[in-house]
Design a protein around this motif. Structure first.
Motif, PDB file in Angstrom:
ATOM      1  N   GLY A   1       0.810  -1.214   0.000  1.00  0.00           N
ATOM      2  CA  GLY A   1       0.000   0.000   0.000  1.00  0.00           C
ATOM      3  C   GLY A   1       0.840   1.259   0.000  1.00  0.00           C
ATOM      4  O   GLY A   1       1.986   1.268  -0.458  1.00  0.00           O
ATOM      5  N   ASP A   2       0.290   2.328   0.556  1.00  0.00           N
ATOM      6  CA  ASP A   2       0.922   3.644   0.569  1.00  0.00           C
ATOM      7  C   ASP A   2       1.754   3.808   1.845  1.00  0.00           C
ATOM      8  O   ASP A   2       1.213   3.833   2.948  1.00  0.00           O
ATOM      9  N   ILE A   3       3.072   3.921   1.698  1.00  0.00           N
ATOM     10  CA  ILE A   3       3.960   4.040   2.851  1.00  0.00           C
ATOM     11  C   ILE A   3       3.651   5.287   3.663  1.00  0.00           C
ATOM     12  O   ILE A   3       3.942   5.358   4.869  1.00  0.00           O
ATOM     13  N   ARG A   4       3.013   6.263   3.047  1.00  0.00           N
ATOM     14  CA  ARG A   4       2.680   7.499   3.756  1.00  0.00           C
ATOM     15  C   ARG A   4       1.565   7.304   4.780  1.00  0.00           C
ATOM     16  O   ARG A   4       1.313   8.185   5.601  1.00  0.00           O
ATOM     17  N   GLU A   5       0.926   6.131   4.742  1.00  0.00           N
ATOM     18  CA  GLU A   5      -0.124   5.817   5.707  1.00  0.00           C
ATOM     19  C   GLU A   5       0.366   4.859   6.786  1.00  0.00           C
ATOM     20  O   GLU A   5      -0.415   4.335   7.566  1.00  0.00           O
ATOM     21  N   ILE A   6       1.685   4.636   6.818  1.00  0.00           N
ATOM     22  CA  ILE A   6       2.282   3.710   7.786  1.00  0.00           C
ATOM     23  C   ILE A   6       3.259   4.474   8.674  1.00  0.00           C
ATOM     24  O   ILE A   6       3.977   5.357   8.205  1.00  0.00           O
ATOM     25  N   GLY A   7       3.283   4.134   9.959  1.00  0.00           N
ATOM     26  CA  GLY A   7       4.256   4.733  10.871  1.00  0.00           C
ATOM     27  C   GLY A   7       4.211   6.240  10.886  1.00  0.00           C
ATOM     28  O   GLY A   7       3.173   6.852  11.110  1.00  0.00           O
ATOM     29  N   SER A   8       5.374   6.867  10.603  1.00  0.00           N
ATOM     30  CA  SER A   8       5.473   8.320  10.613  1.00  0.00           C
ATOM     31  C   SER A   8       4.958   8.950   9.323  1.00  0.00           C
ATOM     32  O   SER A   8       4.841  10.162   9.239  1.00  0.00           O
ATOM     33  N   GLY A   9       4.681   8.116   8.307  1.00  0.00           N
ATOM     34  CA  GLY A   9       4.208   8.639   7.037  1.00  0.00           C
ATOM     35  C   GLY A   9       5.322   9.092   6.118  1.00  0.00           C
ATOM     36  O   GLY A   9       5.068   9.583   5.015  1.00  0.00           O
ATOM     37  N   ASN A  10       6.582   8.896   6.545  1.00  0.00           N
ATOM     38  CA  ASN A  10       7.726   9.307   5.753  1.00  0.00           C
ATOM     39  C   ASN A  10       8.018   8.290   4.657  1.00  0.00           C
ATOM     40  O   ASN A  10       7.706   7.110   4.812  1.00  0.00           O
ATOM     41  N   ILE A  11       8.643   8.727   3.565  1.00  0.00           N
ATOM     42  CA  ILE A  11       8.926   7.822   2.446  1.00  0.00           C
ATOM     43  C   ILE A  11      10.324   7.213   2.515  1.00  0.00           C
ATOM     44  O   ILE A  11      10.733   6.497   1.610  1.00  0.00           O
ATOM     45  N   GLY A  12      11.065   7.485   3.588  1.00  0.00           N
ATOM     46  CA  GLY A  12      12.427   6.986   3.705  1.00  0.00           C
ATOM     47  C   GLY A  12      12.523   5.537   4.137  1.00  0.00           C
ATOM     48  O   GLY A  12      11.533   4.884   4.491  1.00  0.00           O
ATOM     49  N   ALA A  13      13.757   5.030   4.127  1.00  0.00           N
ATOM     50  CA  ALA A  13      13.998   3.618   4.426  1.00  0.00           C
ATOM     51  C   ALA A  13      13.606   3.237   5.846  1.00  0.00           C
ATOM     52  O   ALA A  13      13.156   2.116   6.094  1.00  0.00           O
ATOM     53  N   THR A  14      13.765   4.159   6.796  1.00  0.00           N
ATOM     54  CA  THR A  14      13.420   3.853   8.184  1.00  0.00           C
ATOM     55  C   THR A  14      11.943   3.517   8.312  1.00  0.00           C
ATOM     56  O   THR A  14      11.560   2.577   9.011  1.00  0.00           O
ATOM     57  N   ASN A  15      11.104   4.283   7.633  1.00  0.00           N
ATOM     58  CA  ASN A  15       9.666   4.014   7.703  1.00  0.00           C
ATOM     59  C   ASN A  15       9.293   2.771   6.902  1.00  0.00           C
ATOM     60  O   ASN A  15       8.396   2.022   7.283  1.00  0.00           O
ATOM     61  N   VAL A  16       9.991   2.534   5.793  1.00  0.00           N
ATOM     62  CA  VAL A  16       9.754   1.308   5.016  1.00  0.00           C
ATOM     63  C   VAL A  16      10.052   0.088   5.875  1.00  0.00           C
ATOM     64  O   VAL A  16       9.355  -0.929   5.798  1.00  0.00           O
TER      65      VAL A  16
END
Length: 212
Positions: free
Chosen positions: A32-47
């Motif tokens: 899905g959309d990584i911006r809706e996960i965790g902090s919403g950031n697109i970086g590797a840490t949030n991935v």
């Protein structure tokens, strides 16, 4: 003509840097959309919060690589100054991608990739500083801030004023993007590396932890 090459380097670097690999890879991976996960950031840490270490590693490499590629291409085709401009604007593109409403990552991986290509010993200094500070303080964002600051200081000390200027500008932007992290560091509230419970609580409260 004198302004044409810098303009081309800036535009080309920005477009390469603005490719949101974290978002692309997580969507291709069916997450899905990584911006809706965790902090919403697109970086590797949030991935990494998706549980897909492979996608996080790929995001880290690609985010670092896109700035390095921009600097290498324009530096080779035109001149080193064009390479510096392209690398710098690739960093800006990662942090403020036009495709995502100018909401991107915090630029740490992209900064490292730029430094490695424009002057590889400086890139190694940044990486070494991050590793040393991470081992000492166990705070990722603090390590990144110190490592970023080391870049322009080191470049100036060894006589590379051109790289020092570019690194200094990018470091200012990194500090701006990490202003929430800095506030938490000063309060003693920034999550430490490996402190999952505190990190998860930070995300719940809507604050962004260190991202790439």
């Amino acid at each position: 003509m004198d302004l044409l090459i810098p303009a081309i380097a800036a535009i080309g670097g920005y477009l390469l840097g603005s490719i949101p690999f974290g978002l692309v890879l997580t969507r291709l991976g069916g997450l899905g959309d990584i911006r809706e996960i965790g902090s919403g950031n697109i970086g590797a840490t949030n991935v990494l919060r998706t549980g897909r270490k492979d996608l996080a590693a790929a995001t880290l490499i690609l985010d670092a690589g896109k700035a390095g590629i921009a600097a290498a291409i324009f530096g080779y085709v035109f001149d080193p100054t064009a390479g510096l401009i392209a690398g710098g604007f690739a960093f800006a593109g990662h942090c403020y991608p036009v495709w995502l409403g100018f909401k991107g990552g915090k630029g740490v991986a992209t900064f490292v990739g730029t430094m490695l290509v424009v002057y590889w010993p400086l890139g190694l200094v940044v990486i070494g500083t991050w590793l040393a500070m991470a081992a000492l303080f166990r705070i990722s964002s603090l390590s990144a801030l110190i490592a970023a600051l080391a870049a322009p200081i080191t470049a100036y000390a060894i006589g590379r004023s051109d790289v020092a200027i570019m690194a200094g500008l990018l470091t200012v932007l990194i500090y701006w993007l990490h202003r929430a992290n800095i506030e938490r560091i000063l309060k003693g509230e920034e999550p430490r590396i490996g402190d999952k419970k505190k990190s998860e609580q930070t995300d719940k409260d809507g604050a962004e932890t260190e991202e790439n």
